[in-house]
Design an enzyme around this catalytic site. Structure first.
Site, mmCIF file in Angstrom:
data_model
loop_
_atom_site.group_PDB
_atom_site.id
_atom_site.type_symbol
_atom_site.label_atom_id
_atom_site.label_comp_id
_atom_site.label_asym_id
_atom_site.label_seq_id
_atom_site.Cartn_x
_atom_site.Cartn_y
_atom_site.Cartn_z
ATOM 1 N N ASN A 8 13.723 3.326 59.587
ATOM 2 C CA ASN A 8 12.957 2.557 58.607
ATOM 3 C C ASN A 8 12.890 1.121 59.127
ATOM 4 O OD1 ASN A 8 11.856 1.235 56.437
ATOM 5 N ND2 ASN A 8 13.681 1.412 55.133
ATOM 6 N N TRP A 9 11.744 0.786 59.701
ATOM 7 C CA TRP A 9 11.617 -0.554 60.297
ATOM 8 C C TRP A 9 11.416 -1.645 59.241
ATOM 9 C CZ3 TRP A 9 8.056 0.107 65.270
ATOM 10 C CH2 TRP A 9 8.808 0.754 66.263
ATOM 11 N N LYS A 10 11.244 -1.228 57.993
ATOM 12 C CA LYS A 10 10.982 -2.199 56.909
ATOM 13 C C LYS A 10 9.816 -3.104 57.309
ATOM 14 C CE LYS A 10 15.816 -1.899 55.704
ATOM 15 N NZ LYS A 10 16.794 -2.276 54.722
ATOM 16 N N HIS A 91 12.710 3.980 47.971
ATOM 17 C CA HIS A 91 13.732 3.156 48.633
ATOM 18 C C HIS A 91 14.222 2.099 47.644
ATOM 19 C CE1 HIS A 91 15.615 0.297 51.374
ATOM 20 N NE2 HIS A 91 15.678 1.281 52.254
ATOM 21 N N GLU A 93 14.794 -0.915 47.914
ATOM 22 C CA GLU A 93 14.063 -2.195 47.949
ATOM 23 C C GLU A 93 12.756 -2.079 47.156
ATOM 24 O OE1 GLU A 93 14.127 -2.712 52.217
ATOM 25 O OE2 GLU A 93 16.290 -3.037 52.119
ATOM 26 N N GLU A 160 21.525 6.662 49.696
ATOM 27 C CA GLU A 160 21.641 5.297 50.198
ATOM 28 C C GLU A 160 22.327 4.416 49.145
ATOM 29 O OE1 GLU A 160 18.794 4.398 53.592
ATOM 30 O OE2 GLU A 160 17.811 3.777 51.759
ATOM 31 N N GLY A 166 21.915 -2.722 54.586
ATOM 32 C CA GLY A 166 21.709 -4.016 55.220
ATOM 33 C C GLY A 166 22.884 -4.967 55.066
ATOM 34 N N SER A 205 23.748 0.934 56.593
ATOM 35 C CA SER A 205 24.490 0.335 57.708
ATOM 36 C C SER A 205 24.981 1.361 58.728
ATOM 37 C CB SER A 205 25.652 -0.531 57.187
ATOM 38 O OG SER A 205 25.152 -1.612 56.425
ATOM 39 N N GLY A 226 18.073 1.558 59.001
ATOM 40 C CA GLY A 226 17.269 0.343 58.915
ATOM 41 C C GLY A 226 17.486 -0.535 60.140
ATOM 42 N N GLY A 227 18.342 -1.533 59.994
ATOM 43 C CA GLY A 227 18.531 -2.551 61.036
ATOM 44 C C GLY A 227 18.754 -1.989 62.434
HETATM 45 C C1 PEP Z 1 17.508 1.347 54.897
HETATM 46 O O1 PEP Z 1 16.731 0.420 54.893
HETATM 47 O O2 PEP Z 1 17.160 2.438 54.432
HETATM 48 C C2 PEP Z 1 18.835 1.134 55.476
HETATM 49 C C3 PEP Z 1 19.714 2.096 55.378
HETATM 50 O O3 PEP Z 1 19.061 -0.063 56.080
HETATM 51 P P1 PEP Z 1 20.351 -0.450 56.991
HETATM 52 O O4 PEP Z 1 20.537 0.663 57.966
HETATM 53 O O5 PEP Z 1 19.943 -1.747 57.650
HETATM 54 O O6 PEP Z 1 21.495 -0.582 56.071
#
Ligand code: PEP
Length: 247
Positions: A8-10, A91, A93, A160, A166, A205, A226-227
């Site tokens: 997930n590049w957001k 998600h 967010e 999640e 994040g 994470s 994500g990151g």
């Molecule tokens: C996400 O955005 O779904 C996520 C899990 O982010 P991160 O891996 O950065 O925690």
């Protein structure tokens, strides 16, 4: 079950960044026993599809509507037309910054699945829910309310925990595995034996150095990343850990 690792590049991408990622990705050994998917921001879907045709392609969000006067929205049909097989819905967010309710998440998941795409439905508790010991109940209720008439064969559920997204604080393998068991039980209540077809992946994470421990858990079928998915090498290492975990 084949491991599933979704990036997930957001709201992170550029034409140059897609090229850098693709060049690095193609320089690394091909992986077997794992399915990899990239969900870039919508304007970069075609660029990712062209640069990495062997990679699964997904959207970060989708409209619940089919067509019409919905300014700024992107329908599941448009996503399919661009080559997407996947769409993340609900998600945290989106739930937090765009006020998405379980009901709208359920409508989006149905819109995606009705066109033969795979909805990746996100659920997860806030830190306060966990501190109060309500996390199992919160996630079970969210799961039930976020799913409506979705073919289990198409469905992916991403657990999640909001406190892990994040933040650099991942759920421990035991915490994640236990919550995946709760989700599996909820899916069994909804779908019976067919629930075994649903993949339940973990997000929060995930990094190259904790992925192996998470994927070694019986109940964890992959990850939403994500990151650590923004850089090809770290995403590849996570996918490699899933491929090892699925053997
Ligand atoms: C996400 O955005 O779904 C996520 C899990 O982010 P991160 O891996 O950065 O925690």
């Amino acid at each position: 079950m084949t491991g599933l690792v979704i990036a997930n590049w957001k709201m992170n991408a550029s034409s140059a960044a897609v090229k850098v990622f693709a060049d690095k990705w193609h320089g690394m050994p091909a992986l077997t026993g794992v399915e990899t998917v990239i969900c870039p921001p919508a304007p970069y879907l075609s660029a990712v599809a062209a640069a990495m045709p062997a990679m699964g392609l997904g959207a970060q969000d989708v409209s619940a509507h089919g067509v019409g006067a919905f300014t700024g929205e992107v329908s599941a049909e448009m996503l399919r037309d661009l080559g997407c097989q996947w769409a993340i819905v609900g998600h945290s967010e989106r739930r937090t910054y765009h006020g998405e309710s379980n009901q709208s998440v359920a409508a989006k998941a149905s819109a995606v699945a009705s066109l033969g795409l795979n909805p990746v439905v996100c659920v997860g508790e806030a830190l306060a829910d966990r501190d109060q010991g309500n996390h199992e109940q919160v996630v079970s209720e969210q799961l039930r309310a976020s799913l409506d008439a979705v073919d289990p064969e198409k469905l992916v559920v991403a657990y999640e925990p909001i406190w892990a997204i994040g933040t650099g604080v991942t759920a421990s393998a035991d915490q994640a595995n236990q919550m995946h068991g709760v989700i599996r039980a909820g899916l069994h209540d909804m779908y019976g034996r067919e629930s075994s077809q649903v993949r339940v992946i973990y997000g929060g994470s995930v990094k190259a150095d904790n992925a192996g421990e998470l994927f070694a858990c019986d109940e964890i079928d992959g990850a939403l990343v994500g990151g650590a998915s923004l850089e090809a090498e770290s995403f590849w290492k996570i996918a490699q850990a899933a491929s090892a975990g699925s053997q």
